[in-house]
Scaffold this motif. Sequence first.
Motif, short mmCIF file in Angstrom:
data_model
loop_
_atom_site.label_atom_id
_atom_site.label_comp_id
_atom_site.label_asym_id
_atom_site.label_seq_id
_atom_site.Cartn_x
_atom_site.Cartn_y
_atom_site.Cartn_z
N GLU A 28 39.38 -5.20 60.98
CA GLU A 28 40.84 -5.29 61.00
C GLU A 28 41.48 -3.94 61.36
O GLU A 28 42.43 -3.88 62.13
CB GLU A 28 41.34 -5.78 59.63
N LEU A 86 42.47 -12.89 60.60
CA LEU A 86 42.70 -12.85 59.15
C LEU A 86 42.70 -14.23 58.51
O LEU A 86 42.36 -14.36 57.33
CB LEU A 86 44.06 -12.19 58.86
N LYS A 128 37.49 -5.68 56.73
CA LYS A 128 38.50 -4.60 56.76
C LYS A 128 38.19 -3.58 57.86
O LYS A 128 39.11 -3.05 58.51
CB LYS A 128 38.52 -3.92 55.39
N GLN A 162 45.17 -7.40 51.82
CA GLN A 162 44.43 -8.38 52.62
C GLN A 162 42.99 -8.57 52.15
O GLN A 162 42.37 -9.61 52.45
CB GLN A 162 44.50 -7.98 54.10
N GLN A 163 42.46 -7.61 51.42
CA GLN A 163 41.11 -7.80 50.87
C GLN A 163 41.19 -8.62 49.57
O GLN A 163 40.36 -9.50 49.34
CB GLN A 163 40.42 -6.45 50.68
N LYS A 181 43.43 -10.81 49.06
CA LYS A 181 43.73 -12.17 49.52
C LYS A 181 42.45 -12.96 49.80
O LYS A 181 42.36 -14.14 49.49
CB LYS A 181 44.61 -12.11 50.77
N LYS A 182 41.45 -12.28 50.37
CA LYS A 182 40.19 -12.99 50.66
C LYS A 182 39.53 -13.48 49.36
O LYS A 182 38.93 -14.56 49.33
CB LYS A 182 39.25 -12.08 51.44
N LEU A 183 39.66 -12.71 48.30
CA LEU A 183 39.10 -13.14 47.01
C LEU A 183 39.92 -14.31 46.44
O LEU A 183 39.36 -15.19 45.77
CB LEU A 183 39.07 -11.97 46.02
N ILE A 239 32.81 -14.93 52.12
CA ILE A 239 33.96 -14.03 52.00
C ILE A 239 33.41 -12.60 52.05
O ILE A 239 32.49 -12.26 51.29
CB ILE A 239 34.71 -14.30 50.67
N ASN A 240 33.93 -11.80 52.95
CA ASN A 240 33.30 -10.50 53.28
C ASN A 240 34.38 -9.43 53.46
O ASN A 240 34.51 -8.84 54.54
CB ASN A 240 32.47 -10.70 54.57
N PRO A 241 35.13 -9.15 52.38
CA PRO A 241 36.35 -8.34 52.53
C PRO A 241 36.11 -6.95 53.12
O PRO A 241 36.85 -6.52 54.01
CB PRO A 241 36.90 -8.22 51.11
N GLU A 242 35.07 -6.26 52.64
CA GLU A 242 34.92 -4.86 53.07
C GLU A 242 34.58 -4.75 54.55
O GLU A 242 35.09 -3.87 55.24
CB GLU A 242 33.87 -4.16 52.22
#
Lengths: 401, 401
Positions: free
Chosen positions: A174, A219, A171, B154-155, B157-159, A165-168
């Motif tokens: 995205e 996403l 983003k 959306q970040q 959500k990934k968590l 999981i790699n939110p930053e």
Amino acid sequence: MSAYHPLTEQEAIELAQSLSNFFPEGAKLQSREIGDGNLNLVFHISDPATGKSLIMKQALPYAKVVGESWPLTLDRARIESEALIIEGKLAPGLVPQVYHYDADLALTIMEDLSDHVIMRRGLIECGRYPKFANDISEFLANTLFFTSDLGMNQQQKKLQVQNFINPELCKITEDLIFDDPYTVSENNNFEDAIADEAEALRADTALHLEVALLRQKFLTNAQALLHGDLHTGSIFITPESTKVIDPEFAYYGPMGFDIGAVLANLLLNYAGQEYWSTEDRAREEYRAYLLDTIQAIWTQFDQKFRALWDEHGVDRMANETEDFQNFYMQSLLQDSIGYAGCKMVRRIVGLAHVADIDKIPDPEKREKAQRLALAIGKALLKWNRKAASIDEVLEIAKKGV
Amino acid sequence: MSAYHPLTEQEAIELAQSLSNFFPEGAKLQSREIGDGNLNLVFHISDPATGKSLIMKQALPYAKVVGESWPLTLDRARIESEALIIEGKLAPGLVPQVYHYDADLALTIMEDLSDHVIMRRGLIECGRYPKFANDISEFLANTLFFTSDLGMNQQQKKLQVQNFINPELCKITEDLIFDDPYTVSENNNFEDAIADEAEALRADTALHLEVALLRQKFLTNAQALLHGDLHTGSIFITPESTKVIDPEFAYYGPMGFDIGAVLANLLLNYAGQEYWSTEDRAREEYRAYLLDTIQAIWTQFDQKFRALWDEHGVDRMANETEDFQNFYMQSLLQDSIGYAGCKMVRRIVGLAHVADIDKIPDPEKREKAQRLALAIGKALLKWNRKAASIDEVLEIAKKGV
């Protein structure tokens, strides 16, 4: 308290020296910082006496792009290091070897590839890489197949999803790829000469639907462990060797995003070549070489992926269901074409550009190259859900503006 | 060392007593273990003096289904408790209130819903629930929208995806719903009378393609936080109230899986009603009521989901792209129909059946109900990717075998 701090060259040397069994004891090491300082420190550390060398890459807690600076997680160093190790196991010889990872320092010590060149530069200089299509199709087939529900234990795969999981970093993609180019955004960056093109992108509702669908897939679709940023600046190359580097954007996403990145960056060079080369015949030959390479990459990827599936498929329904493999491969081709389109568009009007086009010195030729790249990118986007063959990509590229 | 051990009734009473501000100090509590002992202990704890009561649900470290027993993670208690809390925030009043969660004991203390009945039993007894379509469409719209990339950061959500990785319980679904019914498996369970149907399922390659596609989506498509097991045995109901319970299968998956579960279980009852009711007119009226309910659920879900999107949508591309919402809602309908088909098929030939059909006493009528349920399920599967309206589901159901 974290021990993290950006290393000095002296500290980098000491750390390299402490690495067991790499440099001879007491070696007089030299260090050069060769990063661009925007995201990472990169130390090239060598022992002139033996000629041995390594690369030490340390994540910085921020990103600088085109003058902007924003905070960025150091966890990307862990993701990069772990992704490199997985890719190295699945596609031996096609990524730099990892010698050591230090979590506290957000730092990876790895193989020095200074004898290679960055592929983007190689392509700008009309280099030919006869092994590339074979190598990159193998990298893609092996890493994507064996990290997916087709090729690995499906419960282990869920834990891999969790680990990547790699939110930053997602983003960034995205925003910069799947949003900004289609609206008024401070992140956009295009020359005045093509302001009409940027405006047309904002108004093209049929195009927006394709981008919105590809964005949703990016996403939500945890298909395989992606490299996540597989452009020709993330590939070190020689005629004999291919090494994929920098998987800090790695996460579980749609396979077509990685495949499309490779295709898009070859097509961006193709669009630039129209105006780089001075001699017509050489230019035409090189452009034909690029299209042949694109065709070979998909064709070989398709063959290799299917062969892995037939031999190592773990999903009974996927393995035994008539037509499912054909359906799956066609979806991959369609996704790859769609993502290639997104990536071409964003490299012309979005924040980060490519030297293949931006460094064309003549402004009129540069503008024409930009328009050509956009035309190809938009055509790929509008075609993606109808695509049935890689040949259609070549036709779109040849058709031009 | 973990403090986990299955509670005795006396320990359950002591734990309930220690819960602050629930029972009066010194209350003489009574406990009844009301679970079926296959997956969980369920204690109903009450204070006869005040009439107050609560439910204490403790996960057991194994699952027993139809005589088989296998180890099963206690982490499902955390997932259930956290999912209930999220659902309670997003769909207030539609799930039991959580009073307390004890991680060591894998135990959740929650609202007692003994004044409700299990909806499956209610439907078998031809109960009418005028609020149900409204309530369940609200539950689905709110929980699915606000946990998706359309309705939450959306970040973040990934968590959430990371937090709800649920490999062991997903594996049960993957095997029992998306694999076993289509092959020879020890997990299958069907009456000799319909052995021909089971054999036909194994040979139907067009059907397998649909199931394989839906299976892939279940494995990869992290669209929203699902309940994950939303059949009519997971719903407590009265004419005035609906409470969704038991989200231990919660994970990030395709929204249509939850919606389809509701539709499938109404259709399973519909198939059974053909043979339950003794009086023709009452039976036809009740079947019409079930189809009206199905239509109302989808129609209201569609309206509510779109309204949430229009008001609370967080994704600029999804919000502003013409036709994207229509495209998305149609995909949801198609997925829902496909998953409904999978769930009907598996309840007839797979491991776990439904009382709506299995408890029909007359063997010939039971067999006819089983064939009808299979016919509807298969038709939904073959139609799913072409579907454009919920009315098509009603037509399929009316058409029968």
